[in-house]
Design an enzyme around this catalytic site. Sequence first.
Site, PDB file in Angstrom:
ATOM      1  N   ASP A 112      -1.280   7.145  -6.459  1.00 31.57           N
ATOM      2  CA  ASP A 112      -1.704   6.165  -5.449  1.00 31.57           C
ATOM      3  C   ASP A 112      -2.022   4.821  -6.088  1.00 31.57           C
ATOM      4  OD1 ASP A 112      -2.543   5.212  -2.875  1.00 31.57           O
ATOM      5  OD2 ASP A 112      -4.605   5.474  -3.551  1.00 31.57           O
TER       6      ASP A 112
ATOM      7  N   ASP B   8       0.840  -1.199   0.000  1.00 32.62           N
ATOM      8  CA  ASP B   8       0.000   0.000   0.000  1.00 32.62           C
ATOM      9  C   ASP B   8       0.869   1.242   0.000  1.00 32.62           C
ATOM     10  OD1 ASP B   8      -2.349   1.574   0.176  1.00 32.62           O
ATOM     11  OD2 ASP B   8      -2.034   1.769   2.331  1.00 32.62           O
TER      12      ASP B   8
END
Length: 410
Positions: free
Chosen positions: A282, A104
């Site tokens: 992201d 992540d």
Amino acid sequence: MFSIIFLLVLLAFSVTGSPVEVRNSSITLPMTRRLAFSNVTDILRHDEARLAAFGEYSTHDRRDSDAVHPVVPLSHVDLENTFSGYTVKVGIGNPLTIYDLIVDSGSAVTWVGAGTPYLSLSGVNTREPVAVNYNYGSFEGTIFEDQFYFGVKGLSIAGMPIGVASTVRGIAADGVLGIGPTSSGLGVLLNSPKQTIMTVTDCLLEQGAISRSVVGIFFQPITANTVNHGELTFGGTHPRMYDNLRYTDITTINPSSRYWGINQWISYGLIKILDYTAGVVDSGCTFLYLASDAYERYKVATGGTLNPANGLLQISPEQFRQLSDLEFHIGEGIYRLIPNAQIWPRSLNERIEGGANDIFLIVKSLTRPTGAGYDFVNGYVFLQRFYTVFDSSRHQVGLARNMFTDAITN
């Protein structure tokens, strides 16, 4: 050349299972991803949670709908292993236990215990409580310090701070490997909310395993219901995986500056879609998100119409043939999404309630106009086409063409 090298990389994955390559003070790990979503709603809920997180630190007024979907810090996002969920194998503790952790780029905390339990006898309990709250799940636990291994064996980190879950809800993985900026970990330590937690990259740098706080990422696009691979490199990059790497500074505009935020402007053919502004890179968001005014310009330029079943813009075969490149002007570079890169993989249309021959665009709206401090999110559909480097040591993000930049796999 790229395709031959990539086949050799895939062969290495299949033969060795989880190789760890060390070269010139950098460490490269393979990543694996399997499709774990049943419909487009799963993906959109996941993305919505992350998008809400980016707005937590905005100084602008929130939309009325935020009262229904409360915003949360980015380190508090929904980390279900959906379309964009890559995992990497790591080992922790004694006896050594192997975990599949979701990679992540939007959070700093590494934690385990959602699937495989933490049973190490070598861990030191710091008694520091940690809580990660999600829109659709939660994790609570305690920070332990323990031995952390890359792959089944290989280099290790002594005394790595690791969250050990005591309560988990709605998380479908062993845990998370947080490679976000250190600042994205603010607020997760309950007794010290203004204190950050050391990331994997921080620990490697402190212990001399790498010379720079850098993470390089290569993603393979998903095109079918198969296992896909990628690479995660700490301390440097993997030059064989890219061409012509350029860097841009992390933006100073809040809230994007807290994360892997950059400045860019976007054009479509001769039309400026998005003015020069700040946003976020992201890997945890699946789609490419634009401020509502930019999204409307793109919608008009492409002729796309909203499909009520999945919320995506749909175009006809003739409109697809007329698509122009979507160009991202970032720093001194221009990064192009060719027409094929702007559409959802048609082999996966059934997963998003579409027909086999339907054509859907991967651009979605942030549902707020420019000026929020994060006016775009370059998600996984963008990153799969470019090698990406997160450089904390120089406060920069790097992008380069990879072997899939001009692929017509969709």
